[in-house]
Design a protein around this motif. Sequence first.
Motif, short mmCIF file in Angstrom:
data_model
loop_
_atom_site.label_atom_id
_atom_site.label_comp_id
_atom_site.label_asym_id
_atom_site.label_seq_id
_atom_site.Cartn_x
_atom_site.Cartn_y
_atom_site.Cartn_z
N HIS A 82 34.05 -17.62 8.95
CA HIS A 82 35.23 -16.80 9.27
C HIS A 82 35.18 -15.42 8.63
N TYR A 83 34.10 -15.10 7.90
CA TYR A 83 34.15 -13.88 7.11
C TYR A 83 34.23 -12.61 7.95
N ALA A 84 33.47 -12.53 9.02
CA ALA A 84 33.55 -11.33 9.87
C ALA A 84 34.94 -11.20 10.48
N GLU A 85 35.50 -12.31 10.94
CA GLU A 85 36.87 -12.31 11.47
C GLU A 85 37.84 -11.80 10.41
N TYR A 86 37.70 -12.27 9.18
CA TYR A 86 38.56 -11.84 8.09
C TYR A 86 38.47 -10.33 7.89
N GLN A 87 37.26 -9.80 7.89
CA GLN A 87 37.11 -8.37 7.67
C GLN A 87 37.70 -7.54 8.81
N VAL A 88 37.57 -8.03 10.03
CA VAL A 88 38.17 -7.32 11.16
C VAL A 88 39.69 -7.29 11.00
N GLU A 89 40.28 -8.40 10.60
CA GLU A 89 41.74 -8.44 10.42
C GLU A 89 42.18 -7.61 9.23
N LEU A 90 41.39 -7.60 8.16
CA LEU A 90 41.69 -6.75 7.01
C LEU A 90 41.67 -5.29 7.42
N ALA A 91 40.66 -4.92 8.22
CA ALA A 91 40.57 -3.54 8.70
C ALA A 91 41.75 -3.17 9.59
N ALA A 92 42.13 -4.08 10.47
CA ALA A 92 43.25 -3.82 11.37
C ALA A 92 44.55 -3.57 10.61
N ALA A 93 44.70 -4.24 9.48
CA ALA A 93 45.93 -4.09 8.71
C ALA A 93 46.10 -2.69 8.15
N TRP A 94 45.00 -2.01 7.85
CA TRP A 94 45.08 -0.70 7.21
C TRP A 94 45.37 0.43 8.18
N ALA A 95 45.26 0.18 9.47
CA ALA A 95 45.51 1.23 10.46
C ALA A 95 47.00 1.53 10.55
N THR A 96 47.32 2.80 10.77
CA THR A 96 48.72 3.15 11.00
C THR A 96 49.11 2.95 12.46
N ASP A 97 48.12 2.97 13.35
CA ASP A 97 48.35 2.68 14.77
C ASP A 97 48.01 1.22 15.01
N PRO A 98 48.98 0.38 15.40
CA PRO A 98 48.71 -1.04 15.60
C PRO A 98 47.63 -1.33 16.64
N ALA A 99 47.35 -0.37 17.52
CA ALA A 99 46.35 -0.59 18.57
C ALA A 99 44.99 0.01 18.22
N HIS A 100 44.83 0.55 17.02
CA HIS A 100 43.57 1.19 16.65
C HIS A 100 42.42 0.19 16.74
N PRO A 101 41.33 0.53 17.44
CA PRO A 101 40.24 -0.43 17.62
C PRO A 101 39.42 -0.64 16.35
N VAL A 102 38.86 -1.84 16.24
CA VAL A 102 37.97 -2.19 15.14
C VAL A 102 36.61 -2.56 15.73
N TRP A 103 35.58 -1.90 15.22
CA TRP A 103 34.22 -2.15 15.68
C TRP A 103 33.47 -2.92 14.60
N LEU A 104 33.08 -4.16 14.92
CA LEU A 104 32.23 -4.94 14.03
C LEU A 104 30.81 -4.41 14.23
N GLN A 105 30.51 -3.35 13.48
CA GLN A 105 29.34 -2.52 13.75
C GLN A 105 28.05 -3.12 13.19
N GLU A 106 28.19 -3.93 12.16
CA GLU A 106 27.05 -4.66 11.62
C GLU A 106 27.50 -6.05 11.22
N VAL A 107 26.74 -7.04 11.65
CA VAL A 107 26.89 -8.41 11.17
C VAL A 107 25.57 -9.11 11.44
N GLY A 108 25.13 -9.92 10.49
CA GLY A 108 23.83 -10.56 10.65
C GLY A 108 23.77 -11.86 9.88
#
Length: 419
Positions: A233-259
């Motif tokens: 679940h770690y990548a999912e967690y980081q995407v949600e953590l990133a989404a929380a910091w945006a001031t725009d609720p619709a701001h996109p999150v790019w999982l740009q690296e995961v391996g």
Amino acid sequence: MSVRFGVNYTPARGWFFHWLDFDLDAVRRDLDSIAGLGLDHIRVFPLWPVFQPNRNLVRANAIRDLLAVVDAAAERGLDVAVDGLQGHLSSFDFRPSWTVSWHRRNMFTDPDVVAGEAFYLNTLATALADRPNFLGMTLGNEVNQFSDKPHPDPDPVGVDEAESWLHRLLAACEDGAPGKFHTHCAYDAVWLQDGHPFTPAHAARIGAATNVHSWVFNGTAQRYGGDSAATAHYAEYQVELAAAWATDPAHPVWLQEVGAPAPHIPAERAGEFAAATVANALSCPNLWGITWWCSHDVSRELADFPELEYGLGLFTNDNQRKPAGQAIADAVAAQKTAPAQRIPRKTALVLDVGDEHTAPARSTCGPGGEFFEAWLRLARQGARPAVVRASVAHDAEHLAARGISEVVHVPDVWSSKHA
């Protein structure tokens, strides 16, 4: 919005040193393999010293080779994102001679160096602007690692100075290629390291998307195990953590690296890890895309890489598809026939790490931290938790925009209601 699927392009022949001995036919063979997975984009890494050996010189032949890669990708239906300041790749630093040794200058604050960086990024963006398959620039790969420990020779920078640097260089990209998907990226110190000068607010509020680099060798797999829920679940967690910091609720999150780094993820489990990681990330409402690291293994003929770097590819050096590559291909095919449901996350865990400008207590978000442990407990219970900043935890409009109907604090997770 359909999720984009891509891969970080590491050439099978010569790794990123291929820019020194460019072979377009070899690139085409690599891209044929990548396109065969059903992917829609690649991320490409020019080596900064090769492309800009002098502050006032960006090599025309290097630009020509980059455009040849972009055009070859277009022929195979692949869009291309281009990183600029390389910067840092697979444990090696690539900085031009005009920033080191006798010319040692701070890459974030020296006016001449920053002007040179802006000139370089603008030159790349301008050259790429008319290519229809050019997505946009990323300023560089994890350049925040140059700013702070544990780098052995950091370029110190303040939080406000880091913000100014990001705005200045993104403006140079926008000037060269208006309207493209220009971003910046950082390794996870931005989210997890107290006192780090690049902050979550920088990551989530500057640029066209928030870029996440998710690596379970950061202590997650070591602490919880390579086959644990925390790791899956770690990548999912980081995407949600990133989404929380945006001031725009619709701001996109790019999982740009995961391996899938060995030995934390054994080679025989890489495909299983890839499938689970992708499936969990696809449940995130703000996810723009997943770009796997990386396309091809590093050749054993090349010395001094950390051991885990040699086997991260979806393909071997002779372009044979590996289990992780097959898992990615299967995920792409499944998305085309039956897209994953991205249902709003109704339960949100409240994040309070102090001042939002500097995030002084962000280490609680890392593996073993109280916040991470609470989020993981909710995830194990099947809650698919979101993350919400304390400053907007009672903002009805913000919560409604994200589909959040229940807000819980860390102590609540250990209460009888959530036990």
